[in-house]
Design a protein around this motif. Structure first.
Motif, PDB file in Angstrom:
ATOM      1  N   UNK A   1       0.830  -1.203   0.000  1.00  0.00           N
ATOM      2  CA  UNK A   1       0.000   0.000   0.000  1.00  0.00           C
ATOM      3  C   UNK A   1       0.864   1.252   0.000  1.00  0.00           C
ATOM      4  N   UNK A   2       1.944   1.200   0.770  1.00  0.00           N
ATOM      5  CA  UNK A   2       2.819   2.364   0.857  1.00  0.00           C
ATOM      6  C   UNK A   2       3.606   2.525  -0.441  1.00  0.00           C
ATOM      7  N   UNK A   3       4.114   1.405  -0.930  1.00  0.00           N
ATOM      8  CA  UNK A   3       4.972   1.444  -2.113  1.00  0.00           C
ATOM      9  C   UNK A   3       4.286   2.116  -3.298  1.00  0.00           C
ATOM     10  N   UNK A   4       3.005   1.762  -3.491  1.00  0.00           N
ATOM     11  CA  UNK A   4       2.345   2.320  -4.670  1.00  0.00           C
ATOM     12  C   UNK A   4       2.082   3.816  -4.526  1.00  0.00           C
ATOM     13  N   UNK A   5       2.184   4.332  -3.307  1.00  0.00           N
ATOM     14  CA  UNK A   5       1.900   5.751  -3.126  1.00  0.00           C
ATOM     15  C   UNK A   5       3.135   6.619  -2.997  1.00  0.00           C
ATOM     16  N   UNK A   6       4.280   5.999  -2.779  1.00  0.00           N
ATOM     17  CA  UNK A   6       5.502   6.792  -2.628  1.00  0.00           C
ATOM     18  C   UNK A   6       5.770   7.660  -3.861  1.00  0.00           C
ATOM     19  N   UNK A   7       5.703   7.103  -5.075  1.00  0.00           N
ATOM     20  CA  UNK A   7       6.034   7.935  -6.240  1.00  0.00           C
ATOM     21  C   UNK A   7       5.135   9.173  -6.340  1.00  0.00           C
ATOM     22  N   UNK A   8       3.867   9.008  -6.020  1.00  0.00           N
ATOM     23  CA  UNK A   8       2.929  10.124  -6.130  1.00  0.00           C
ATOM     24  C   UNK A   8       3.342  11.265  -5.218  1.00  0.00           C
ATOM     25  N   UNK A   9       3.449  10.949  -3.928  1.00  0.00           N
ATOM     26  CA  UNK A   9       3.783  11.988  -2.964  1.00  0.00           C
ATOM     27  C   UNK A   9       5.167  12.559  -3.227  1.00  0.00           C
TER      28      UNK A   9
ATOM     29  N   UNK B   1      -7.199   4.716  -4.120  1.00  0.00           N
ATOM     30  CA  UNK B   1      -7.234   6.112  -3.708  1.00  0.00           C
ATOM     31  C   UNK B   1      -7.631   7.064  -4.804  1.00  0.00           C
ATOM     32  N   UNK B   2      -7.841   6.569  -6.022  1.00  0.00           N
ATOM     33  CA  UNK B   2      -8.230   7.539  -7.038  1.00  0.00           C
ATOM     34  C   UNK B   2      -9.451   7.135  -7.854  1.00  0.00           C
ATOM     35  N   UNK B   3      -9.533   5.905  -8.354  1.00  0.00           N
ATOM     36  CA  UNK B   3     -10.751   5.573  -9.095  1.00  0.00           C
ATOM     37  C   UNK B   3     -10.945   4.064  -9.236  1.00  0.00           C
ATOM     38  N   UNK B   4     -12.204   3.677  -9.479  1.00  0.00           N
ATOM     39  CA  UNK B   4     -12.536   2.300  -9.817  1.00  0.00           C
ATOM     40  C   UNK B   4     -13.320   2.363 -11.122  1.00  0.00           C
ATOM     41  N   UNK B   5     -12.956   1.508 -12.068  1.00  0.00           N
ATOM     42  CA  UNK B   5     -13.613   1.551 -13.376  1.00  0.00           C
ATOM     43  C   UNK B   5     -14.357   0.238 -13.628  1.00  0.00           C
TER      44      UNK B   5
ATOM     45  N   UNK C   1      -5.508  13.596  -4.080  1.00  0.00           N
ATOM     46  CA  UNK C   1      -4.301  12.943  -4.587  1.00  0.00           C
ATOM     47  C   UNK C   1      -4.022  11.720  -3.719  1.00  0.00           C
ATOM     48  N   UNK C   2      -3.991  10.548  -4.320  1.00  0.00           N
ATOM     49  CA  UNK C   2      -3.794   9.333  -3.523  1.00  0.00           C
ATOM     50  C   UNK C   2      -2.344   9.151  -3.112  1.00  0.00           C
ATOM     51  N   UNK C   3      -1.907   9.902  -2.128  1.00  0.00           N
ATOM     52  CA  UNK C   3      -0.510   9.843  -1.706  1.00  0.00           C
ATOM     53  C   UNK C   3      -0.369   9.304  -0.295  1.00  0.00           C
ATOM     54  N   UNK C   4       0.853   9.397   0.217  1.00  0.00           N
ATOM     55  CA  UNK C   4       1.157   8.858   1.534  1.00  0.00           C
ATOM     56  C   UNK C   4       0.410   9.567   2.653  1.00  0.00           C
ATOM     57  N   UNK C   5       0.221  10.875   2.496  1.00  0.00           N
ATOM     58  CA  UNK C   5      -0.436  11.654   3.543  1.00  0.00           C
ATOM     59  C   UNK C   5      -1.863  11.196   3.753  1.00  0.00           C
ATOM     60  N   UNK C   6      -2.596  11.074   2.649  1.00  0.00           N
ATOM     61  CA  UNK C   6      -3.974  10.601   2.738  1.00  0.00           C
ATOM     62  C   UNK C   6      -4.046   9.204   3.326  1.00  0.00           C
TER      63      UNK C   6
ATOM     64  N   UNK D   1      -7.537  21.537 -14.336  1.00  0.00           N
ATOM     65  CA  UNK D   1      -8.373  20.547 -13.662  1.00  0.00           C
ATOM     66  C   UNK D   1      -8.393  20.825 -12.157  1.00  0.00           C
ATOM     67  N   UNK D   2      -9.439  20.360 -11.496  1.00  0.00           N
ATOM     68  CA  UNK D   2      -9.601  20.688 -10.084  1.00  0.00           C
ATOM     69  C   UNK D   2      -8.872  19.710  -9.183  1.00  0.00           C
ATOM     70  N   UNK D   3      -9.033  18.437  -9.446  1.00  0.00           N
ATOM     71  CA  UNK D   3      -8.438  17.477  -8.519  1.00  0.00           C
ATOM     72  C   UNK D   3      -7.949  16.250  -9.259  1.00  0.00           C
ATOM     73  N   UNK D   4      -7.272  15.390  -8.529  1.00  0.00           N
ATOM     74  CA  UNK D   4      -6.764  14.151  -9.099  1.00  0.00           C
ATOM     75  C   UNK D   4      -5.378  14.341  -9.698  1.00  0.00           C
ATOM     76  N   UNK D   5      -4.827  13.245 -10.177  1.00  0.00           N
ATOM     77  CA  UNK D   5      -3.486  13.277 -10.753  1.00  0.00           C
ATOM     78  C   UNK D   5      -3.518  13.311 -12.264  1.00  0.00           C
ATOM     79  N   UNK D   6      -4.499  12.619 -12.837  1.00  0.00           N
ATOM     80  CA  UNK D   6      -4.633  12.595 -14.290  1.00  0.00           C
ATOM     81  C   UNK D   6      -6.120  12.608 -14.613  1.00  0.00           C
TER      82      UNK D   6
END
Lengths: 325, 532, 287
Positions: free
Chosen positions: A93-101, B196-200, A273-278, A166-171
């Motif tokens: 869970x942590x690993x997938x979020x490290x790059x984002x944050x 944490x971001x979306x489900x499709x 943003x789905x990062x470590x903080x959240x 855009x308002x929110x999200x990463x992509x």
């Protein structure tokens, strides 16, 4: 110098033990097992079921047993499974979020660096000028403005009213169907607001540090000597003063590691943003012990490494330390 | 010094010019405050996960538009005359998303997993009442109970699990079906989950009721309400649940109505003020009634819900078959409340505005959970209402986990403000039975009433709706009279849906009951319906 | 004692230099006004901050409610004034806790050196490894978001900077002549630390304390945003702002005023802190 670094390295295990004790202590301030995040009681979720969940997760064992078990597993880099219903490996869970944050915060940090250093230096050279005062107020406004408020105001202006960003999200949701250039553009557009808000609030620290550092440096004897030697002001400032004023920045960079990893709970919530903080915040609110522990320990550990690197870097860069002075 | 400025301006210009792609009109994008935690609803308990699972899985039965049970994977069912045996006749030709056929074995497997101690499910209780489950043939399942157990039928709404994919896992919560790739029988197939971001999801062309009208569904996780609302307005979402404030004050504009249809219907839950009956003050029924009389529910509904809700008179949803409207009510009347308190011996002898009895002041603390704005407002209003009749109420807010673990479960509270969700089946044995008052049990106010105990038992031991109604009507009368909880309000669910979606039929069950029949407006398909 | 008059003239000198810094003076003025208002909230606010008026919800600013009303019809101005009391209280007490711990740790480490220094310094290093907001979040969530908990936790996670400053200052001060002189006269450790070293190490502490107040106010607003700050109905600037964030567009007064209040206050403390730093730094005197 080697001895200095060796000493730091030898201290690492002690520091790590300290980190583990503090993390574990924080974690067990309050009793209670994992709970659902939903805030309505559901009659179908019975008490026996909750008790069973507790036993299943090993929360009925005494504290010191839990600590030793946990420590021995962490030593093998096994952070266990999350208490969240998904039950995934915490490390995954942590690993997938490290790059984002990390990428967002590194970008902010880079911008802070690029803006704050010249800003601070220039303000120091023009001490007391209008520029000095205006930049002082400017960077402090960035620091003093509650981040989520600024973020919302910018989202309303650029996202809703003007429709530029855009308002929110990463992509975007259509990200996968875009061309390579389109993907880059899409990512960049999503990063503008969070990176700006992050950078704006962080300008104050570094630019003020640079300013006072530079002020101090230009009063040093060797600057006076350099001037007395008849070197041009330009050479004096750029060649001599600047280099010495910039050196401590290495330390600052080392210290900013915890911020890179953990400083963005609020920004990540507001910008979705789905990062470590959240992840950490959700973990805290649902008492996901393994997750909270892992994040605390990992961020602290990385900071420790960061500080070590900074120290080494400083030692290498600073002639005074290098020659063993 | 000007070069950086120029570069910045250039970058900004580039970013704005490279305006993002237009959203796909064939996709339904809904906002969710929380991320999904897993797709097997047997082992999750949060609403975000259950909603996501609902796209992929089916149960044997489900609720129809009027919240009545109807067949889902079971075509029909019979109940034996003694009420001990339910025979489900399964639908023919249903396939799992991987092409394997759905059979009675899957139902048996699901049952075994529900009672397996290795399955971390909070919903095992209903299945422990089962004596046996058998399948005489692949299309029939016979469930036998020790005792007649009316809520049992609804419990078979539990999503049926694919045996062929799950049997090799001891703990289904840790299987890839829960975390990575659910495979169900439902109207939508899982495509991807970006944590944490979306489900499709995409429409299942082989769905037994036909291919759903909306080709693609994306659930976007946006934790902040304000952000979600901005996304909705700027075209980044097609659906969100509005807050009462947003509904009443921010969406009643021509511009918004051009883009969105708004709906309102009672939500499945109510908010209450719970009084700890083991506290000597609250053990007196007259006091509880006096408090109920002192609280201005209309003001609460106005102040907290902007009028978008109704008074709760008991633990059932107004308008459903079990709801009894003819129970004792306690209309707001501070003068009468004062008189009632005086009758019970509470008087303001020292003139400080707070009542006393035997030298003790009428003061208590109400607990509620942090971060819930509505409950905080309810607390503030009740505080003011009670102060007006001479009762001093302090408010203490606790973080949810601590609130439940340390206070509610251990019964360390005078009073609390909380919400119960209402299940369509009226059995509320766990909430009201005198046998459920222990620590960590759900009758946390400690309500004990012999007649209610008897009626609760009667209500769950028959399938005859008329007989059940009689029992639950009486329970509601007693609860209204006793006020173990001061029932406050039933809020309304306030969804907003983009106008290009057609076929929405609001019903007692809400709007999503016929989601697979929704379709995209002619002309909106294929080109963007959204403009900034 | 010569030392005291020296400190006195140093103080006057500092004050003179500080008063020439217009930004610092402006910051100080803001702080002073807020301090007066927040100490006597009931005197300055006409309306009762908790009086609910559901007939008058979200009313825009008018002569009756100069800053409008909130979602329960409560007067925003008086909530802001009472909120100032709470927010500044959080700021000051948590800063006080942090400063006290930091002083104690820093003095011990710097004065005694050796093992004490090694242990305390490593402890500081360990604490600095954690993102402080993570620690604050966990503790507040576990112990509950009461005002006391919030103040204590912000204090407990914010003392490391002060400790480092004081340690460095103490290290250099204890080598100075007047300390040696005091020791020669037979002064004990306690006397030397509190009479001779502490007063001389106070200037940098004052600066970091000023910044600490500002930081704590910001942290509280962040906690409020996450729903675990000071809990309503008790007003704090953080929770007023958070309650207002959902209707920035339709009821701008609900977020603008608390947002500005936080901004101006934090700005004020920072400018004052900066001003003090420049004014007390004797090395800058030459210019």
């Amino acid at each position: 110098m080697l001895r200095y670094i060796l000493r730091r390295v030898l201290l690492m295990p002690v520091m790590l033990l300290g980190i583990s004790v503090i993390s574990f202590g924080v974690m067990h301030l309050a009793p209670g097992g994992p709970v659902s995040l939903a805030s309505d009681l559901n009659p179908k979720v019975t008490a026996e079921a909750r008790a069973r969940l507790n036993a299943y997760y090993g929360l009925d064992k005494p504290l010191h047993v839990q600590y030793v078990n946990w420590l021995s597993r962490v030593g093998r880099f096994d952070f266990g499974d999350s208490f969240a219903p998904d039950g995934r490996k915490v490390w995954h869970k942590i690993r997938e979020r490290i790059p984002v944050t990390l990428s967002i915060n590194l970008l902010s940090e880079a911008i802070i660096f690029l803006v704050a250093v010249p800003l601070g230096l220039y303000a120091a050279l023009r001490r007391g000028s209008f520029f000095d005062r205006a930049s002082t107020v400017g960077v402090f406004v960035g620091f003093a403005m509650p981040g989520f408020w600024l973020a919302l105001l910018l989202m309303i202006l650029f996202g809703v009213k003007l429709g530029w960003l855009p308002i929110s999200g990463l992509v975007s949701l259509e990200y996968d169907s875009l061309s390579f250039a389109g993907k880059m553009g899409d990512r960049a557009r999503h990063l503008v607001l969070p990176v700006f808000v992050g950078a704006f609030s962080g300008l104050a620290g570094l630019s003020r540090f640079m300013r006072s550092n530079m002020l101090e440096t230009i009063r040093q004897d060797y600057i006076a000597t350099a001037r007395a030697k008849g070197l041009s002001e330009r050479v004096v400032l750029w060649r001599h003063a600047m280099r010495n004023a910039l050196l401590p920045v290495i330390t600052i960079l080392g210290l900013s590691v915890p911020g890179l990893l953990g400083g963005s709970v609020i920004m990540e919530s507001i910008f979705a943003i789905p990062g470590l903080g959240q992840l950490f915040f959700q973990g805290v609110m649902s008492r996901d012990y393994p997750l909270i522990l892992a994040e605390l320990v990992l961020t602290a550990f990385l900071t420790l490494l960061g500080n070590l690197l900074a120290d080494v870097g400083y030692a290498v860069a600073d002639p005074r330390i290098r020659t063993g002075n | 010094m000007n070069r950086p400025v120029l570069v910045l301006a250039f970058v900004a210009g580039f970013l704005i010019a490279s305006c993002g792609s237009k959203p796909d009109p064939n996709t339904y994008r809904e906002g969710s405050i929380a991320d999904v935690s897993g797709f097997l609803s047997a082992v999750t308990s949060d609403s975000a996960s259950h909603e996501a699972a609902g796209y992929v899985f089916n149960g044997l039965v489900r609720y129809d538009r009027n919240l009545k049970l109807e067949g889902d994977l079971a075509r029909s069912w019979d109940v034996s005359p003694d009420g001990l045996r339910i025979t489900f006749h399964l639908r023919e030709g249903v396939k799992w998303h991987d092409g394997a056929p759905f059979t009675a074995d899957d139902v048996l497997f699901t049952y075994k997993k529900m009672i397996d101690p290795k399955t971390p499910t909070p919903y095992g209780e209903d299945f422990k009442q089962v004596k046996s489950v058998e399948s005489p043939d692949p299309r029939t399942v016979v469930v036998t109970y020790e005792k007649t157990f009316a809520p049992a039928l609804a419990s078979w709404g539990m999503h049926i699990l694919p045996k062929h994919l799950l049997e090799k896992y001891d703990d289904i919560a840790k299987s890839p079906l829960n975390r990575e790739h659910p495979v169900g029988t439902g109207p939508y197939r899982f495509v991807e989950w970006k944590s944490g971001s979306k489900v499709v999801f995409e429409a299942n062309p082989d769905y037994y009721e036909g291919k759903p009208g909306i080709p693609r569904v994306i659930v976007r996780v946006i934790p902040d309400q304000a952000t979600q609302f901005l996304e909705l307005k700027s075209g980044g979402l097609d659906f969100m649940t509005l807050t009462p404030l947003q509904y009443a004050r921010q969406t009643d504009t021509v511009d918004f109505r051009k883009k969105f249809n708004r709906y309102r219907y009672p939500s499945m839950g109510y908010t209450y003020l719970g009084l700890n009956l083991s506290n000597p003050i609250f053990s007196d029924r007259r006091i509880r009634q006096a408090i109920a009389t002192a609280i201005d529910r209309k003001q609460i509904i106005q102040g907290v819900l902007f009028g978008l809700g109704q008074e709760a008179t008991g633990p059932y949803l107004p308008g459903t078959w079990v709801y009894n409207p003819d129970v004792k009510r306690f209309p707001y009347d501070p003068a009468k409340s004062k008189a009632m308190l005086a009758e019970a011996g509470w008087k303001d002898a020292d003139g400080d505005g707070v009542l006393e009895k035997d030298g003790k002041k009428f003061a208590f603390t109400v607990l509620t959970n942090a971060g819930n704005e509505s409950r905080a407002k309810v607390a503030a209003i009740i505080q003011q209402n009670l102060a007006a009749v001479g009762v001093k109420m302090e408010i203490r807010t606790l973080e949810w986990a601590a609130f439940i673990n340390d206070f509610v479960d251990k019964k360390k509270f005078d009073a609390l403000i909380l919400g119960w969700s209402i299940t369509p089946d009226p059995d509320q044995f766990d909430i009201w039975s005198s046998t459920k008052t222990g620590p960590k049990e759900l009758n946390h106010v400690g309500f004990k009433n012999a007649e209610v105990d008897r009626l609760l038992e009667a209500g769950r031991r028959t399938f005859d709706q008329a007989a059940r109604k009689k029992a639950y009507d009486r329970i509601q009368e007693i609860l209204a009279e006793e006020q173990p909880l001061v029932f406050l309000y039933v809020p309304e669910a306030l969804p907003a849906v983009q106008v290009r979606f057609k076929g929405i039929e609001p019903a007692p069950a809400g709007i999503s009951w016929n989601f697979i029949k929704w379709r995209i407006k002619e002309g909106a398909e294929g080109k963007s319906a959204l403009t900034h | 004692m010569a030392n005291v008059t020296g400190a006195n003239s140093l103080f006057l000198d500092t004050a003179r230099r500080l008063s020439r810094n217009r930004l610092a003076v402006a910051g100080g003025a803001v702080i002073l006004v807020l301090a007066v208002v927040s100490v006597f909230p009931t005197f300055f606010s006409g309306a009762d901050p908790s009086r609910i008026d559901t007939a008058n919800m979200l009313a825009s600013p008018s002569s009756v409610h100069p800053l409008g009303t909130d979602k329960l019809g409560r007067d925003v101005l008086s909530r802001m004034i009472h909120g100032a009391h709470i927010s500044l209280q959080v700021g000051f007490i948590s800063m006080g806790i942090a400063t006290a711990i930091g002083l104690l740790m820093g003095l011990c480490a710097g004065y005694y050196g050796g093992w004490a220094d090694a242990v305390i310094s490593r402890f500081i290093d360990v604490m600095l490894c954690f993102p402080s907001f993570f620690l604050i979040l966990s503790v507040i969530a576990f112990l509950g978001p009461s005002i006391v908990n919030i103040m204590v936790v912000i204090g407990l996670t914010g003392w490391m900077g002060v400790a480092r400053l004081v340690r460095a200052e103490t290290l250099s001060l204890k080598e100075r002549d007047f300390v040696a002189a005091a020791r020669a006269q037979g002064a004990g450790d306690g006397r030397i630390i509190f009479r001779h070293i502490l007063p001389n190490a106070l200037a940098p502490v004052l600066v970091s304390a000023t910044l600490g107040v500002a930081g704590a106010i910001l942290v509280e607003s962040g906690l409020s945003f996450l729903g675990i700050g000071v809990q309503p109905p008790t007003p704090s600037w953080g929770n007023i702002l958070t309650a207002g964030k959902d209707n920035i567009e339709s009821a701008w007064w609900l977020s603008l005023y608390p947002g500005l209040a936080i901004l101006v206050t934090v700005l004020g403390y920072n400018l004052l802190g900066e001003g003090i730093q420049e004014a007390v730094d004797p090395r800058l005197k030459a210019r």
